[in-house]
Design a protein around this motif. Structure first.
Motif, PDB file in Angstrom:
ATOM      1  N   ARG A 133     -29.888  -9.819 -15.251  1.00 46.87           N
ATOM      2  CA  ARG A 133     -31.277 -10.278 -15.428  1.00 46.87           C
ATOM      3  C   ARG A 133     -31.343 -11.599 -16.180  1.00 46.87           C
ATOM      4  NH1 ARG A 133     -33.796  -5.656 -18.804  1.00 46.87           N
ATOM      5  NH2 ARG A 133     -31.685  -5.820 -19.695  1.00 46.87           N
ATOM      6  N   PHE A 134     -30.404 -11.795 -17.118  1.00 50.70           N
ATOM      7  CA  PHE A 134     -30.476 -12.965 -17.989  1.00 50.70           C
ATOM      8  C   PHE A 134     -29.292 -13.917 -17.844  1.00 50.70           C
ATOM      9  CE2 PHE A 134     -32.698  -9.479 -20.312  1.00 50.70           C
ATOM     10  CZ  PHE A 134     -33.980  -9.986 -20.187  1.00 50.70           C
ATOM     11  N   CYS A 135     -28.128 -13.435 -17.377  1.00 50.77           N
ATOM     12  CA  CYS A 135     -26.989 -14.356 -17.264  1.00 50.77           C
ATOM     13  C   CYS A 135     -27.099 -15.214 -16.006  1.00 50.77           C
ATOM     14  CB  CYS A 135     -25.661 -13.598 -17.309  1.00 50.77           C
ATOM     15  SG  CYS A 135     -25.348 -12.538 -15.893  1.00 50.77           S
ATOM     16  N   ILE A 136     -27.636 -14.648 -14.923  1.00 50.99           N
ATOM     17  CA  ILE A 136     -27.873 -15.435 -13.718  1.00 50.99           C
ATOM     18  C   ILE A 136     -29.127 -16.282 -13.935  1.00 50.99           C
ATOM     19  CG2 ILE A 136     -28.436 -15.280 -11.254  1.00 50.99           C
ATOM     20  CD1 ILE A 136     -26.828 -12.704 -11.147  1.00 50.99           C
ATOM     21  N   ASP A 137     -29.135 -17.494 -13.379  1.00 49.52           N
ATOM     22  CA  ASP A 137     -30.255 -18.425 -13.578  1.00 49.52           C
ATOM     23  C   ASP A 137     -31.598 -17.722 -13.406  1.00 49.52           C
ATOM     24  OD1 ASP A 137     -28.353 -20.346 -13.901  1.00 49.52           O
ATOM     25  OD2 ASP A 137     -28.739 -21.376 -12.011  1.00 49.52           O
ATOM     26  N   ASN A 138     -32.499 -17.951 -14.356  1.00 47.08           N
ATOM     27  CA  ASN A 138     -33.796 -17.278 -14.334  1.00 47.08           C
ATOM     28  C   ASN A 138     -34.842 -18.119 -15.050  1.00 47.08           C
ATOM     29  OD1 ASN A 138     -34.002 -16.132 -17.341  1.00 47.08           O
ATOM     30  ND2 ASN A 138     -31.896 -15.850 -16.624  1.00 47.08           N
ATOM     31  N   GLY A 139     -36.092 -17.827 -14.791  1.00 51.15           N
ATOM     32  CA  GLY A 139     -37.177 -18.587 -15.393  1.00 51.15           C
ATOM     33  C   GLY A 139     -37.412 -18.251 -16.849  1.00 51.15           C
ATOM     34  N   ILE A 140     -37.090 -17.034 -17.254  1.00 51.83           N
ATOM     35  CA  ILE A 140     -37.395 -16.614 -18.616  1.00 51.83           C
ATOM     36  C   ILE A 140     -36.575 -17.378 -19.646  1.00 51.83           C
ATOM     37  CG2 ILE A 140     -35.770 -14.695 -18.877  1.00 51.83           C
ATOM     38  CD1 ILE A 140     -39.510 -14.645 -19.772  1.00 51.83           C
ATOM     39  N   MET A 141     -35.355 -17.766 -19.288  1.00 50.08           N
ATOM     40  CA  MET A 141     -34.529 -18.529 -20.241  1.00 50.08           C
ATOM     41  C   MET A 141     -35.115 -19.928 -20.452  1.00 50.08           C
ATOM     42  SD  MET A 141     -31.144 -19.482 -17.985  1.00 50.08           S
ATOM     43  CE  MET A 141     -31.112 -20.984 -16.989  1.00 50.08           C
ATOM     44  N   ILE A 142     -35.728 -20.483 -19.417  1.00 53.26           N
ATOM     45  CA  ILE A 142     -36.374 -21.786 -19.536  1.00 53.26           C
ATOM     46  C   ILE A 142     -37.636 -21.658 -20.387  1.00 53.26           C
ATOM     47  CG2 ILE A 142     -37.382 -23.712 -18.263  1.00 53.26           C
ATOM     48  CD1 ILE A 142     -34.324 -23.302 -17.902  1.00 53.26           C
ATOM     49  N   ALA A 143     -38.355 -20.543 -20.208  1.00 57.17           N
ATOM     50  CA  ALA A 143     -39.540 -20.302 -21.024  1.00 57.17           C
ATOM     51  C   ALA A 143     -39.172 -20.145 -22.493  1.00 57.17           C
ATOM     52  CB  ALA A 143     -40.261 -19.049 -20.527  1.00 57.17           C
ATOM     53  N   GLN A 144     -38.073 -19.430 -22.778  1.00 56.71           N
ATOM     54  CA  GLN A 144     -37.664 -19.206 -24.167  1.00 56.71           C
ATOM     55  C   GLN A 144     -37.281 -20.509 -24.863  1.00 56.71           C
ATOM     56  OE1 GLN A 144     -37.773 -17.100 -26.423  1.00 56.71           O
ATOM     57  NE2 GLN A 144     -36.033 -17.261 -27.793  1.00 56.71           N
ATOM     58  N   ALA A 145     -36.389 -21.278 -24.252  1.00 57.91           N
ATOM     59  CA  ALA A 145     -35.968 -22.541 -24.866  1.00 57.91           C
ATOM     60  C   ALA A 145     -37.123 -23.529 -24.939  1.00 57.91           C
ATOM     61  CB  ALA A 145     -34.799 -23.139 -24.082  1.00 57.91           C
ATOM     62  N   GLY A 146     -37.951 -23.566 -23.906  1.00 57.68           N
ATOM     63  CA  GLY A 146     -39.079 -24.483 -23.902  1.00 57.68           C
ATOM     64  C   GLY A 146     -40.116 -24.145 -24.960  1.00 57.68           C
ATOM     65  N   LEU A 147     -40.374 -22.855 -25.150  1.00 57.70           N
ATOM     66  CA  LEU A 147     -41.364 -22.453 -26.144  1.00 57.70           C
ATOM     67  C   LEU A 147     -40.865 -22.727 -27.559  1.00 57.70           C
ATOM     68  CD1 LEU A 147     -44.127 -21.301 -26.649  1.00 57.70           C
ATOM     69  CD2 LEU A 147     -43.187 -18.994 -26.453  1.00 57.70           C
ATOM     70  N   LEU A 148     -39.585 -22.515 -27.797  1.00 57.26           N
ATOM     71  CA  LEU A 148     -39.009 -22.862 -29.106  1.00 57.26           C
ATOM     72  C   LEU A 148     -39.206 -24.350 -29.394  1.00 57.26           C
ATOM     73  CD1 LEU A 148     -35.646 -20.848 -28.999  1.00 57.26           C
ATOM     74  CD2 LEU A 148     -37.616 -20.384 -30.480  1.00 57.26           C
ATOM     75  N   SER A 149     -38.935 -25.167 -28.392  1.00 54.81           N
ATOM     76  CA  SER A 149     -39.086 -26.609 -28.541  1.00 54.81           C
ATOM     77  C   SER A 149     -40.551 -26.996 -28.727  1.00 54.81           C
ATOM     78  CB  SER A 149     -38.502 -27.309 -27.304  1.00 54.81           C
ATOM     79  OG  SER A 149     -38.516 -28.708 -27.460  1.00 54.81           O
ATOM     80  N   TYR A 150     -41.438 -26.387 -27.948  1.00 58.90           N
ATOM     81  CA  TYR A 150     -42.869 -26.682 -28.036  1.00 58.90           C
ATOM     82  C   TYR A 150     -43.417 -26.357 -29.420  1.00 58.90           C
ATOM     83  CZ  TYR A 150     -47.898 -26.105 -27.318  1.00 58.90           C
ATOM     84  OH  TYR A 150     -49.261 -26.186 -27.433  1.00 58.90           O
ATOM     85  N   ARG A 151     -42.982 -25.248 -29.983  1.00 56.02           N
ATOM     86  CA  ARG A 151     -43.485 -24.835 -31.292  1.00 56.02           C
ATOM     87  C   ARG A 151     -42.984 -25.736 -32.425  1.00 56.02           C
ATOM     88  NH1 ARG A 151     -42.283 -18.727 -32.050  1.00 56.02           N
ATOM     89  NH2 ARG A 151     -43.145 -19.267 -34.093  1.00 56.02           N
ATOM     90  N   MET A 152     -41.992 -26.547 -32.148  1.00 56.19           N
ATOM     91  CA  MET A 152     -41.546 -27.540 -33.115  1.00 56.19           C
ATOM     92  C   MET A 152     -42.238 -28.880 -32.901  1.00 56.19           C
ATOM     93  SD  MET A 152     -39.619 -25.848 -35.056  1.00 56.19           S
ATOM     94  CE  MET A 152     -39.167 -27.235 -36.081  1.00 56.19           C
ATOM     95  N   GLY A 153     -43.201 -28.910 -31.975  1.00 58.87           N
ATOM     96  CA  GLY A 153     -43.993 -30.124 -31.770  1.00 58.87           C
ATOM     97  C   GLY A 153     -43.568 -30.979 -30.596  1.00 58.87           C
ATOM     98  N   PHE A 154     -42.597 -30.505 -29.806  1.00 58.89           N
ATOM     99  CA  PHE A 154     -42.116 -31.324 -28.691  1.00 58.89           C
ATOM    100  C   PHE A 154     -42.916 -31.047 -27.422  1.00 58.89           C
ATOM    101  CE2 PHE A 154     -39.467 -31.783 -24.894  1.00 58.89           C
ATOM    102  CZ  PHE A 154     -39.109 -33.127 -24.998  1.00 58.89           C
ATOM    103  N   GLN A 155     -43.264 -32.102 -26.705  1.00 53.79           N
ATOM    104  CA  GLN A 155     -43.871 -32.016 -25.384  1.00 53.79           C
ATOM    105  C   GLN A 155     -43.289 -33.113 -24.513  1.00 53.79           C
ATOM    106  OE1 GLN A 155     -48.191 -31.834 -25.219  1.00 53.79           O
ATOM    107  NE2 GLN A 155     -48.303 -30.838 -27.236  1.00 53.79           N
ATOM    108  N   THR A 156     -43.287 -32.895 -23.210  1.00 56.47           N
ATOM    109  CA  THR A 156     -42.816 -33.902 -22.269  1.00 56.47           C
ATOM    110  C   THR A 156     -44.017 -34.601 -21.650  1.00 56.47           C
ATOM    111  OG1 THR A 156     -40.856 -32.578 -21.736  1.00 56.47           O
ATOM    112  CG2 THR A 156     -41.448 -34.328 -20.192  1.00 56.47           C
ATOM    113  N   PRO A 157     -44.226 -35.883 -21.953  1.00 60.24           N
ATOM    114  CA  PRO A 157     -45.356 -36.591 -21.348  1.00 60.24           C
ATOM    115  C   PRO A 157     -45.259 -36.570 -19.831  1.00 60.24           C
ATOM    116  CG  PRO A 157     -44.337 -37.889 -23.102  1.00 60.24           C
ATOM    117  CD  PRO A 157     -43.423 -36.742 -22.836  1.00 60.24           C
ATOM    118  N   LEU A 158     -46.403 -36.529 -19.169  1.00 59.50           N
ATOM    119  CA  LEU A 158     -46.414 -36.450 -17.716  1.00 59.50           C
ATOM    120  C   LEU A 158     -45.650 -37.612 -17.086  1.00 59.50           C
ATOM    121  CD1 LEU A 158     -47.654 -34.573 -15.556  1.00 59.50           C
ATOM    122  CD2 LEU A 158     -49.509 -36.240 -15.331  1.00 59.50           C
ATOM    123  N   ALA A 159     -45.757 -38.780 -17.681  1.00 57.74           N
ATOM    124  CA  ALA A 159     -45.080 -39.965 -17.149  1.00 57.74           C
ATOM    125  C   ALA A 159     -43.565 -39.867 -17.261  1.00 57.74           C
ATOM    126  CB  ALA A 159     -45.564 -41.216 -17.869  1.00 57.74           C
TER     127      ALA A 159
END
Length: 365
Positions: free
Chosen positions: A320-346
């Protein structure tokens, strides 16, 4: 690295956070929704995946894989949101795989992520694929200070954390271990369903003969292309039998199962060696195996023997988690977002080459 542990800056959130993660760097299209609760706990609300499978003997081409992702994206995302019992308006951010990976599939998923961001006015967060694997592995297993062995179709790295960066101690000098296994599976015409690496593993369990192969470790790095060439050569050997069991008195016969067994034993021994060397260097007694090849039970077993001899532990996740999946991207992305990081649309681009050690791991002390 060894040293005084500090509290995570994310330990006491002021409110709950929810993120959607989209993964499509190779032949798996995944969407997952994760929630960080007020008490600091993490909950997987949904984890949906669809795999592009090709006929035996064939790999997956970037163009065809990208078309698969475009065709299935809406269905997979709708399914993930429905299973999470939320709406798109409940999301705090939308996370997508920025790289590394195959160019065309990455672009397809990035376009979907940008479209959703604009449509629902949600911040975007581009995520490093490898860091996604590591953070999900840490979350699921509870590993504290592990040496990470990252093994997948496109990547082979030995990694350890230090000063808000995942440092690469060793890696492949040519092809990745997953790519090596997949290419040999095509040579002996194994099925790609559910994956060539899985079918190599099942064949290897029936193997009894260990044929000699190059053992190529170079310091902390490994080289796998020569091993692949050598194992392929055995399929042209007069002793090779692609079908059927050896006859009485034919102990010299080489079967596909023997080659799968030999390939696994040799390559995994090399990976165990460089992982143990990294453990000794940083003084860690933990190993975390992530990536699609990390599901391999024989690799986990061999790593477990090494870790036990050192008084350590091996951590790994299931498919469920070792094979490529969306939840791992959500986890790492949310950790980064909560530290103030965002990717500008440009700047919401994607890249086939995105080093693990280029990421600022701001959420770890």
């Amino acid at each position: 690295m060894p040293g005084r542990r500090r509290e995570s800056p994310l330990k006491n959130p002021s409110r709950a956070y929810i993120a959607l993660g989209l993964e499509g760097s190779a032949n798996k299209l995944g969407a997952g929704v994760i929630k960080h609760a007020v008490d600091g706990s993490t909950e997987v609300l949904s984890n949906v995946r669809h795999t592009y499978i090709t006929p035996p003997g064939e790999g997956f081409l970037p163009r065809d894989t990208a078309q698969h992702h475009r065709e299935w994206a809406l269905m997979v995302i709708k399914d993930a949101v429905a299973k999470a019992n939320i709406t798109m308006h409940d999301l705090d951010c939308i996370c997508y795989t920025k790289g590394p990976g195959m160019g065309a599939p990455l672009q397809s998923v990035a376009i979907v992520a940008r479209s959703l961001s604009l449509l629902y006015e949600k911040p975007l967060v581009g995520v490093n694929h490898c860091v996604g694997h590591i953070e999900m592995g840490r979350q699921v297993t509870g590993a504290q200070n592990p040496v990470v062995l990252y093994v997948s179709g496109g990547n082979t790295q030995v990694i350890a954390y230090s000063r808000q960066c995942y440092r690469i101690f060793g890696e492949t000098l040519d092809i990745a271990v997953g790519n090596c296994l997949d290419r040999f599976a095509r040579v002996i015409n194994l099925s790609n369903d559910p994956s060539p690496g899985y079918n190599i593993e099942q064949e290897a369990k029936k193997g009894k003969r260990l044929v000699p192969l190059p053992y190529t470790t170079k310091g902390m790095d490994v080289s796998l292309s020569g091993i692949l060439t050598s194992i392929e050569a055995y399929t042209s050997d007069r002793r090779y039998r692609a079908h059927g069991e050896p006859c009485e008195g034919s102990e010299d016969v080489i079967r596909p199962a023997d080659l799968c067994f030999s390939l696994q034993e040799t390559v995994f021994s090399m990976l165990v060696e460089i992982t143990e060397r990294a453990m000794a260097h940083i003084g860690s007694r933990e190993v975390l195996i992530v990536g699609g090849v990390g599901c391999n039970e024989r690799l986990q077993e061999m790593m477990g023997i090494m870790a036990q001899e050192r008084g350590g532990l091996v951590f790994a996740t299931d498919e469920r988690f070792c094979i490529d999946n969306g939840i791992m991207i959500a986890q790492a992305g949310l950790l980064s977002y909560r530290m103030g990081f965002q990717t500008p649309l440009a700047k919401s681009t994607c890249t086939q080459r995105f080093r693990t050690d280029e990421v600022h791991v701001a959420w770890r002390p």
